[in-house]
Scaffold this active site. Sequence first.
Site, short mmCIF file in Angstrom:
data_model
loop_
_atom_site.label_atom_id
_atom_site.label_comp_id
_atom_site.label_asym_id
_atom_site.label_seq_id
_atom_site.Cartn_x
_atom_site.Cartn_y
_atom_site.Cartn_z
N HIS A 135 37.35 49.68 66.87
CA HIS A 135 36.13 49.91 66.12
C HIS A 135 35.42 48.65 65.59
O HIS A 135 34.36 48.29 65.58
CB HIS A 135 36.20 51.03 65.14
CG HIS A 135 36.51 52.48 65.50
ND1 HIS A 135 37.82 52.95 65.23
CD2 HIS A 135 36.04 53.20 66.46
CE1 HIS A 135 37.85 54.10 65.89
NE2 HIS A 135 36.65 54.50 66.49
N LYS A 170 37.41 51.40 76.47
CA LYS A 170 38.51 51.96 76.62
C LYS A 170 38.19 53.52 77.05
O LYS A 170 38.73 54.36 77.80
CB LYS A 170 38.90 52.30 75.18
CG LYS A 170 39.43 53.69 74.42
CD LYS A 170 40.88 53.58 74.34
CE LYS A 170 41.30 54.89 74.12
NZ LYS A 170 40.75 55.89 73.56
N GLN A 188 32.65 57.61 79.53
CA GLN A 188 31.66 57.78 78.58
C GLN A 188 30.71 56.78 78.67
O GLN A 188 29.33 56.86 78.50
CB GLN A 188 32.38 57.84 77.05
CG GLN A 188 31.39 57.79 76.01
CD GLN A 188 32.08 58.07 74.50
OE1 GLN A 188 32.59 58.99 74.40
NE2 GLN A 188 32.30 56.86 74.12
P1 AMP Z 1 35.58 56.84 68.58
O1 AMP Z 1 35.52 56.96 67.17
O2 AMP Z 1 36.97 57.23 69.19
O3 AMP Z 1 34.30 57.95 69.19
O4 AMP Z 1 35.08 55.38 69.33
C1 AMP Z 1 33.97 54.89 68.79
C2 AMP Z 1 33.65 53.53 69.81
O5 AMP Z 1 34.73 52.77 69.80
C3 AMP Z 1 33.61 54.19 71.31
O6 AMP Z 1 32.61 53.43 71.92
C4 AMP Z 1 34.96 53.61 71.84
O7 AMP Z 1 34.89 53.62 73.33
C5 AMP Z 1 35.10 52.64 70.73
N1 AMP Z 1 36.70 52.41 70.91
C6 AMP Z 1 37.53 52.99 70.69
N2 AMP Z 1 38.80 52.56 70.91
C7 AMP Z 1 38.76 51.40 71.36
C8 AMP Z 1 39.45 50.36 71.63
N3 AMP Z 1 40.78 50.34 71.58
N4 AMP Z 1 38.97 49.39 72.16
C9 AMP Z 1 37.59 49.04 72.23
N5 AMP Z 1 36.81 49.88 71.84
C10 AMP Z 1 37.16 51.18 71.56
#
Ligand code: AMP
Length: 273
Positions: A31, A142, A146
């Site tokens: 994030h 990741k 989506q």
């Molecule tokens: P989430 O809070 O899991 O919905 O993720 C929010 C954003 O962070 C989304 O665009 C995810 O794809 C991105 N994200 C989550 N984990 C990672 C990671 N390990 N590397 C890069 N982006 C990430």
Amino acid sequence: MKIIHNVADLPRNLTGSVGFVPTMGAFHEGHLALMRRAKAENDHCVVSLFVNPKQFGANEDFGRYPRDLTADAAMAEAAGADFLFAPTREDVYPTDLVDVVVRGVTDRWEGAHRPGHFAGVATVVLKLFNLVRPDLAYFGQKDLQQCQVIRQMVDGLNVPVRLVIHPTIRDADGLAMSSRNRYLSEEHRAKAPLLYASLTEAANAIRSGSSVASEEESGRSKLEQAGFLVEYFAAVSLPGMDPLIDLPGKESTSAIIVAAKIGTTRLIDNVSL
Ligand code: AMP
């Protein structure tokens, strides 16, 4: 950094570009990398934090999803966020009568294993785009499917935003960072890097001429032997997420994607081919 809980308090008429990072909180380096990049590439960085009930299935982890606004706010501020938009459920869904449904790219994989998930994602992301009105929006590779769903939504509905996909951030042992990694027991955390290892092994073998089908089969069976319950281990072409039969030419893009459960924790990952 300003924390905003109500739609009415969102900033309007900011001068310069707005970079937007939608999240569900429980921040980790993945994030924070998106936030730092959004800040570096824009005049303002807006982060949203909303655990979106609409994208969780009835038997999924909505109730126990990690929530810690105080810790998250400190991390977002340190990463350069100017605004943290953490709305209430009532504010986001005063009514719940409209869904954004993206067809095609949602048919398989996460779409098949998590019915309704992508309608929940597309609906909340479009709502957040309309509320925040960003110039650029940042997503992580990741969540590869989506990214394709949001791309289709933006193109299909002429949403005036530019999407930026950031590479997956990993722990030193290769495990893709995820808010759900904190569910892992010590034993399962020790096994979890096998997901990325099996993806890279399969990708290398396919690039060296091995058949897609045999690498899918051996990736799956390696994970199963280690105790994973594999939902899919598949090579796909992009942007449509269709099954890949052979390694395509250099002009096309493709990836290997995996979803597997270890214990009660469901993990996903992917590598580009
Ligand atoms: P989430 O809070 O899991 O919905 O993720 C929010 C954003 O962070 C989304 O665009 C995810 O794809 C991105 N994200 C989550 N984990 C990672 C990671 N390990 N590397 C890069 N982006 C990430």
